[in-house]
Design a protein around this motif. Sequence first.
Motif, PDB file in Angstrom:
ATOM      1  N   VAL A   1       0.418  35.968   8.481  1.00 27.42           N
ATOM      2  CA  VAL A   1      -0.487  35.446   7.451  1.00 27.42           C
ATOM      3  C   VAL A   1      -0.546  33.922   7.486  1.00 27.42           C
ATOM      4  N   GLN A   2       0.034  33.344   8.537  1.00 25.51           N
ATOM      5  CA  GLN A   2      -0.026  31.911   8.832  1.00 25.51           C
ATOM      6  C   GLN A   2       0.628  31.033   7.764  1.00 25.51           C
ATOM      7  N   LEU A   3       1.783  31.481   7.290  1.00 24.40           N
ATOM      8  CA  LEU A   3       2.577  30.660   6.388  1.00 24.40           C
ATOM      9  C   LEU A   3       3.767  30.120   7.163  1.00 24.40           C
ATOM     10  N   PRO A   4       4.201  28.890   6.868  1.00 21.22           N
ATOM     11  CA  PRO A   4       5.357  28.332   7.581  1.00 21.22           C
ATOM     12  C   PRO A   4       6.628  29.119   7.273  1.00 21.22           C
ATOM     13  N   ASN A   5       7.420  29.310   8.300  1.00 27.11           N
ATOM     14  CA  ASN A   5       8.641  30.087   8.178  1.00 27.11           C
ATOM     15  C   ASN A   5       9.779  29.203   7.653  1.00 27.11           C
ATOM     16  N   PRO A   6      10.261  29.467   6.430  1.00 25.82           N
ATOM     17  CA  PRO A   6      11.335  28.644   5.871  1.00 25.82           C
ATOM     18  C   PRO A   6      12.736  29.131   6.241  1.00 25.82           C
ATOM     19  N   ALA A   7      12.820  30.203   7.018  1.00 27.58           N
ATOM     20  CA  ALA A   7      14.101  30.854   7.296  1.00 27.58           C
ATOM     21  C   ALA A   7      15.079  29.965   8.056  1.00 27.58           C
ATOM     22  N   HIS A   8      16.334  30.119   7.740  1.00 25.32           N
ATOM     23  CA  HIS A   8      17.413  29.422   8.446  1.00 25.32           C
ATOM     24  C   HIS A   8      17.725  30.129   9.765  1.00 25.32           C
ATOM     25  N   TRP A   9      17.797  31.461   9.736  1.00 26.99           N
ATOM     26  CA  TRP A   9      18.096  32.247  10.942  1.00 26.99           C
ATOM     27  C   TRP A   9      16.785  32.731  11.556  1.00 26.99           C
ATOM     28  N   GLN A  10      16.278  31.996  12.541  1.00 29.67           N
ATOM     29  CA  GLN A  10      14.975  32.301  13.131  1.00 29.67           C
ATOM     30  C   GLN A  10      15.067  32.881  14.536  1.00 29.67           C
ATOM     31  N   GLU A  11      16.233  33.358  14.929  1.00 29.02           N
ATOM     32  CA  GLU A  11      16.388  33.842  16.299  1.00 29.02           C
ATOM     33  C   GLU A  11      15.698  35.185  16.563  1.00 29.02           C
ATOM     34  N   ASN A  12      15.330  35.924  15.511  1.00 30.66           N
ATOM     35  CA  ASN A  12      14.706  37.229  15.709  1.00 30.66           C
ATOM     36  C   ASN A  12      13.552  37.386  14.725  1.00 30.66           C
ATOM     37  N   PRO A  13      12.324  37.611  15.213  1.00 29.28           N
ATOM     38  CA  PRO A  13      11.176  37.755  14.314  1.00 29.28           C
ATOM     39  C   PRO A  13      11.263  38.987  13.412  1.00 29.28           C
ATOM     40  N   LYS A  14      12.187  39.907  13.719  1.00 34.95           N
ATOM     41  CA  LYS A  14      12.380  41.103  12.887  1.00 34.95           C
ATOM     42  C   LYS A  14      13.370  40.858  11.753  1.00 34.95           C
ATOM     43  N   ASN A  15      13.944  39.651  11.704  1.00 37.10           N
ATOM     44  CA  ASN A  15      14.814  39.292  10.584  1.00 37.10           C
ATOM     45  C   ASN A  15      13.954  39.088   9.345  1.00 37.10           C
ATOM     46  N   PRO A  16      14.527  39.343   8.177  1.00 42.75           N
ATOM     47  CA  PRO A  16      13.762  39.083   6.953  1.00 42.75           C
ATOM     48  C   PRO A  16      13.579  37.588   6.746  1.00 42.75           C
ATOM     49  N   VAL A  17      12.527  37.232   6.059  1.00 41.03           N
ATOM     50  CA  VAL A  17      12.301  35.836   5.700  1.00 41.03           C
ATOM     51  C   VAL A  17      13.244  35.522   4.550  1.00 41.03           C
ATOM     52  N   GLU A  18      13.966  34.414   4.667  1.00 38.31           N
ATOM     53  CA  GLU A  18      14.842  33.984   3.588  1.00 38.31           C
ATOM     54  C   GLU A  18      14.518  32.539   3.252  1.00 38.31           C
ATOM     55  N   ARG A  19      15.089  32.082   2.162  1.00 37.32           N
ATOM     56  CA  ARG A  19      14.834  30.738   1.639  1.00 37.32           C
ATOM     57  C   ARG A  19      13.370  30.578   1.208  1.00 37.32           C
ATOM     58  N   VAL A  20      12.792  31.669   0.701  1.00 38.90           N
ATOM     59  CA  VAL A  20      11.404  31.667   0.242  1.00 38.90           C
ATOM     60  C   VAL A  20      11.377  31.355  -1.246  1.00 38.90           C
ATOM     61  N   ARG A  21      10.540  30.409  -1.618  1.00 37.89           N
ATOM     62  CA  ARG A  21      10.369  30.086  -3.034  1.00 37.89           C
ATOM     63  C   ARG A  21       9.498  31.158  -3.693  1.00 37.89           C
ATOM     64  N   TRP A  22       9.636  31.280  -5.011  1.00 39.72           N
ATOM     65  CA  TRP A  22       8.878  32.254  -5.797  1.00 39.72           C
ATOM     66  C   TRP A  22       7.373  32.135  -5.530  1.00 39.72           C
ATOM     67  N   ARG A  23       6.869  30.908  -5.555  1.00 41.28           N
ATOM     68  CA  ARG A  23       5.437  30.671  -5.316  1.00 41.28           C
ATOM     69  C   ARG A  23       5.035  31.118  -3.914  1.00 41.28           C
ATOM     70  N   ASP A  24       5.890  30.866  -2.929  1.00 42.86           N
ATOM     71  CA  ASP A  24       5.581  31.258  -1.550  1.00 42.86           C
ATOM     72  C   ASP A  24       5.551  32.777  -1.387  1.00 42.86           C
ATOM     73  N   ALA A  25       6.402  33.470  -2.119  1.00 42.69           N
ATOM     74  CA  ALA A  25       6.396  34.939  -2.066  1.00 42.69           C
ATOM     75  C   ALA A  25       5.076  35.472  -2.620  1.00 42.69           C
ATOM     76  N   LYS A  26       4.602  34.862  -3.697  1.00 42.78           N
ATOM     77  CA  LYS A  26       3.317  35.267  -4.274  1.00 42.78           C
ATOM     78  C   LYS A  26       2.164  34.905  -3.338  1.00 42.78           C
ATOM     79  N   GLN A  27       2.250  33.740  -2.710  1.00 42.71           N
ATOM     80  CA  GLN A  27       1.208  33.336  -1.776  1.00 42.71           C
ATOM     81  C   GLN A  27       1.156  34.295  -0.588  1.00 42.71           C
ATOM     82  N   TYR A  28       2.333  34.706  -0.101  1.00 47.18           N
ATOM     83  CA  TYR A  28       2.379  35.697   0.980  1.00 47.18           C
ATOM     84  C   TYR A  28       1.628  36.967   0.560  1.00 47.18           C
ATOM     85  N   CYS A  29       1.878  37.440  -0.655  1.00 50.23           N
ATOM     86  CA  CYS A  29       1.194  38.648  -1.136  1.00 50.23           C
ATOM     87  C   CYS A  29      -0.317  38.461  -1.113  1.00 50.23           C
ATOM     88  N   ASN A  30      -0.787  37.312  -1.603  1.00 45.87           N
ATOM     89  CA  ASN A  30      -2.229  37.052  -1.609  1.00 45.87           C
ATOM     90  C   ASN A  30      -2.796  36.969  -0.196  1.00 45.87           C
TER      91      ASN A  30
END
Length: 169
Positions: A46-75
Motif C-alpha cells: 500500500v506504499q507506506l514506509p516500513n517503520p519496522a526494526h527487524w526488516q530481514e524478512n518481508p513476512k515478518n509483522p510490521v512493528e513500531r507502527v503508530r496508531w495513525r499509521d495503522a489506520k492509514q494502512y487500513c484506508n
Amino acid sequence: MIYLPGGELTMGYNRGNPDEKPEHQIQVSGFLMDKFEVTQEMFAKVQLPNPAHWQENPKNPVERVRWRDAKQYCNERSLLEGLKPCYNEKSKGWECDFEANGYRLPTEAEWEYACRAGSNAVYDFGTPEKLRQFAWFAENAGEKTHPVGQKKPNRWGLYDMHGNLWEWS
C-alpha cells in the motif's frame, strides 16, 4: 480474512492490571478479521514506509507502527481493493465509519473475543504451559519478531494472537 460469528464474552480480567478490571459481559456482532498480523510485505504493497526494526524478512509483522499509521494502512488497503475506507483522515481522531465496507482495526472487545476464540478462559488453547506452541514471546523469540503464521492458530484459525507483537485495536 476469517469471519468470526458474534457472541458473548466476559471481557477483562479481575486479577490483571488495573486497566483490565472489572470483568464484565459484552455482546459482539459478527465481523471479519485478518488471519495473520500485517506483514512488512503487505505494508509495502500500500506504499507506506516500513517503520519496522527487524526488516530481514518481508513476512515478518510490521512493528513500531503508530496508531495513525495503522489506520492509514487500513484506508490505503481499502482503496487498493476498491472498498470504502472506514477512517475519516480529516477528523482529529480519525473517526471510524463502521458502516463502510473497508478495512478497520478491531475494537478492543472484538480483538479479545477473537483472541479467546469463543472461550472465556485466558487462553483458548488451555493452560499457559502450551503457550510455546502458539506464540513467540521473551523465552522463545530471541528478542526479535518472526514471520507470521509459524505457530499454531487459535481454534478460529487466527495466528499470532498471543506474542510476536502488541496489537492495535
